[in-house]
Enzyme design. Structure first.
Site, PDB file in Angstrom:
ATOM      1  N   SER A 151       0.842  -1.204   0.000  1.00 50.13           N
ATOM      2  CA  SER A 151       0.000   0.000   0.000  1.00 50.13           C
ATOM      3  C   SER A 151       0.872   1.247   0.000  1.00 50.13           C
ATOM      4  O   SER A 151       2.016   1.229   0.507  1.00 50.13           O
ATOM      5  CB  SER A 151      -0.893   0.015   1.248  1.00 50.13           C
ATOM      6  OG  SER A 151      -1.521   1.266   1.431  1.00 50.13           O
TER       7      SER A 151
ATOM      8  N   TYR B 136      -2.432  -1.780  10.303  1.00 45.40           N
ATOM      9  CA  TYR B 136      -2.489  -2.091   8.876  1.00 45.40           C
ATOM     10  C   TYR B 136      -1.263  -1.534   8.160  1.00 45.40           C
ATOM     11  O   TYR B 136      -0.615  -2.221   7.361  1.00 45.40           O
ATOM     12  CB  TYR B 136      -3.769  -1.502   8.290  1.00 45.40           C
ATOM     13  CG  TYR B 136      -3.873  -1.506   6.787  1.00 45.40           C
ATOM     14  CD1 TYR B 136      -4.385  -2.611   6.104  1.00 45.40           C
ATOM     15  CD2 TYR B 136      -3.477  -0.400   6.032  1.00 45.40           C
ATOM     16  CE1 TYR B 136      -4.495  -2.607   4.715  1.00 45.40           C
ATOM     17  CE2 TYR B 136      -3.590  -0.388   4.651  1.00 45.40           C
ATOM     18  CZ  TYR B 136      -4.101  -1.494   4.001  1.00 45.40           C
ATOM     19  OH  TYR B 136      -4.200  -1.491   2.625  1.00 45.40           O
TER      20      TYR B 136
END
Length: 296
Positions: free
Chosen positions: A187, A200
């Site tokens: 990400s 995360y």
């Protein structure tokens, strides 16, 4: 086709359960562009995608299937049954059009090694090999302070987002030959940070390091390992994580001023898996992020 920049905004919406459900999103994400032109790049290849029922995973499944690959994907039983069925039925249509073998949809909790091994064994028992492994399944939770993150949540997020990648690769490489490829979804948050999805973000950083290290280990076997680090993408992970106000503004922080649709990210996986396109790529990460500048 989405424009390079726009005044895009999403209607207020919030899903109270995880994983999020694509079929109730407004608008529905776009997994494949009508302008995409397949060219049979993966005929005869077997591709395994984790978290393939929705979002980026669904788009990746569709693109590989459109390129003639036989696709197997995982999903969370119960929570993702409807999305998984929708993906599976579309893959059946792709099979009839593009000539791949019958797809597989495998319900599983990937946070545990024995489950990852079972998935790999099931795919190999059915198709005899794995040519491409796409580690994509992930979860995230919005918390405004590190003090709010429980040990249980931290362990769960790490099991889903990085332990599963490790275990899937561990068992898949036994069945992969020279020319095979592993692609890990990380990400933009791994590079710029994101305080409200702290655990995360930490797992996404771990995925980058995992990708680089595994690439070095497998280079002599001719197996390439790369990653994709998307910016904001319109998937079920957004309404199941953020509040309604955040959803309406999702993606506006990018230079393009909008979030991506999944079909704008999926071709990165096609590129990285194809030896004709990316034979000199390993240990690398592609950045489809709407113009956000990151230190790679």
């Amino acid at each position: 086709m989405a424009a390079a920049s726009s005044d895009q905004s999403f209607p207020p919406q919030k899903q109270e359960t995880k994983p999020g459900k694509e079929y109730i999103m407004d608008p529905l994400p776009q997994p494949i562009s009508p302008h995409y032109i397949p060219s049979n790049k993966f005929h005869g290849k077997v591709v395994l995608v984790t978290g393939g029922d929705s979002g980026i995973g669904r788009a990746v499944c569709y693109h590989f299937a459109a390129e003639g690959a036989t696709v197997a994907f995982t999903y969370v039983k119960g929570h993702e049954d409807k999305d998984a069925l929708d993906t599976f039925q579309m893959l059946i249509q792709f099979r009839e059009k593009y000539g791949s073998e019958h797809p597989m949809a495998i319900p599983v909790d990937l946070g545990f090694e024995e489950n990852c091994k079972r998935v790999v064994d099931e795919v190999v028992d059915n198709f005899g090999k794995i040519d491409v492994l796409v580690n994509n399944a992930a979860e995230q939770h919005m918390k405004f302070s590190i003090e709010e993150i429980s040990q249980e949540q931290l362990e769960r997020v790490f099991r889903t987002n990085i332990f599963a990648y490790f275990f899937m690769a561990k068992h898949a490489v036994k069945h992969m030959k020279e020319g095979s490829s592993i692609i890990n979804t990380t990400s933009v948050n791994a590079y710029k940070g994101n305080a409200i999805v702290l655990d995360y973000t930490a797992t996404k950083g771990a995925i980058v390091s995992f990708t680089r290290a595994l690439a070095l280990e497998l280079v002599n076997k001719g197996i390439r390992v790369n990653g994709v680090a998307p910016g904001p993408v319109w998937t079920p992970a957004q309404p199941d994580t953020y509040n309604e106000d955040m959803v309406t503004k999702f993606g506006k922080e990018t230079p393009m001023g909008r979030a991506a649709q999944p079909h704008e990210v999926a071709p990165c996986y096609i590129f990285l898996a194809n030896q004709n396109y990316s034979s000199y790529f390993t240990g690398q990460v592609l950045h489809p992020n709407g113009g956000m500048i990151v230190n790679t």
